[in-house]
Design an enzyme around this catalytic site. Sequence first.
Site, short mmCIF file in Angstrom:
data_model
loop_
_atom_site.label_atom_id
_atom_site.label_comp_id
_atom_site.label_asym_id
_atom_site.label_seq_id
_atom_site.Cartn_x
_atom_site.Cartn_y
_atom_site.Cartn_z
N HIS A 134 0.89 -1.17 0.00
CA HIS A 134 0.00 0.00 0.00
C HIS A 134 0.92 1.21 0.00
CE1 HIS A 134 -2.34 -2.98 2.40
NE2 HIS A 134 -3.40 -2.44 1.86
N ASP B 165 2.42 1.96 3.32
CA ASP B 165 3.35 0.98 3.92
C ASP B 165 4.78 1.41 3.66
OD1 ASP B 165 1.11 -0.61 4.33
OD2 ASP B 165 1.47 -1.82 2.53
N HIS C 85 -10.82 -14.33 3.70
CA HIS C 85 -12.03 -13.58 3.33
C HIS C 85 -13.11 -14.55 2.85
CE1 HIS C 85 -9.55 -9.66 2.41
NE2 HIS C 85 -9.34 -10.14 3.62
N ASP D 75 -4.44 -13.97 -2.29
CA ASP D 75 -3.85 -13.53 -1.03
C ASP D 75 -3.81 -14.76 -0.13
OD1 ASP D 75 -3.27 -10.96 -1.68
OD2 ASP D 75 -4.45 -10.03 -0.08
#
Length: 439
Positions: free
Chosen positions: A102, A105, A272, A297
Amino acid sequence: MSEIFAGIPQIKYEGASSTNPYAFKYYDPEKVVMGKKMKEHLPFAMAWWHNMCADGVDMFGRGTADKRFGAEKTGTMEHAKAKVDAAIEFMTKLGIEYYCFHDVDLVPESDDINETNARLDEITDYILEKTKGTNIKCLWGTANMFGNPRFMNGAGSTNDVDVYCFAAAQVKKAIELTVKLGGRGYVFWGGREGYETLLNTQVKFEQENIANLMRMARDYGRSIGFTGTFLIEPKPKEPMKHQYDFDAATAIGFLKEYGLDKDFKMNIEANHATLAGHTFQHELRISRINGMLGSIDANQGDVMLGWDTDCFPSNVYDTTLAMYEVLKNGGLDGGFNFDSKNRRPSNTYEDMFHAFILGMDSFAYGLIKAAALIEDGRIEGFVKEKYASFESELGQKIRKGEATLEELAARAAELKGVKAPLSGRQEYLEGILNNIILS
Ligand code: XLS
Ligand code: NI
Ligand code: NI
């Protein structure tokens, strides 16, 4: 450059009988599986946020891990650079070639976006300089549009037009950085794109604004030479109670509704999937059969806990079934990003390595077993047989969408009665799966 992870060697493959904690037991990068090297099947990536930034802080206590990597103070450009040095050493020692990030980050965010962007230019120059001559590059980039308080009502879904502009500015910059760093993908995870209550929310309005932000991102990305895949990472809840990208089916429907399905695919995160009440494999399958499986992910949930625990993957049943979907998909445009973090009490540098060795070995084992499952052929053979009645002339007519209710009803009338179909044989198939995974 001084060694940060001193004492930790280059991690090599030693095989299943090795007891060396700093060796791969299953991940053998050069080993050929179904015609391709393991490292080509498994483009692993490190998530900058978990690995280089997160120190174990939770709502009950401070961080437990020291992630200064030799810098004096956190929140400085010196620290940002120390993280780059550490990341490169870490990835090199594990043989990982990709990272995901990101914007925030990489550098501390300033109150002035012009200053933040200048810092981002500086750090990405530094990353390029330091990765020169290595194979290390970006897998995908993204903008953090959930952490800053300005995004409390969403980013693309915000009620505030100025906040929307900030979201757009961050997306613009993050796409530019992704292109600069050679990224294969650009991810939208809808952090706060959802709602808590309908008493204050216009769902259609918000979804249209999100779609417009994505359209602008696509058009801008293509205009500056981004040829990679845009990705949506579905998640049903957390932080919001209702998130718009609930699961793959929902996100795919959204992309089709707004004409974005040619440029976007799914980035499926295991934890998720389980939060949405699905298996990891289900989400991969739904994406794959729609031509929408783009990236993964890699993590896993904890069956006892109902949130996004982001554990490193250890469950080889799940990785086998996941790798089955990946092989059937002919690979991924993206890769396997360990969006996983060490448990809070696993707070040393050594633990960071143990975690990646676990995750990489789990996926390597899954790859080997998924290939064995396909080569074995019993399960696929059963599935083919299960639907064999549709190979009849009438079955084919139905498949092509050429049959009418009248003729099917006539056939039923002629048959008078019909037997129950063939057994689903679930336990038999589970036995085969056990047999393959355990042998
Ligand atoms: C959070 C998400 C996030 C995305 C990137 O649950 O997994 O980490 O992968 O924004
Ligand atoms: Ni994620
Ligand atoms: Ni997540």
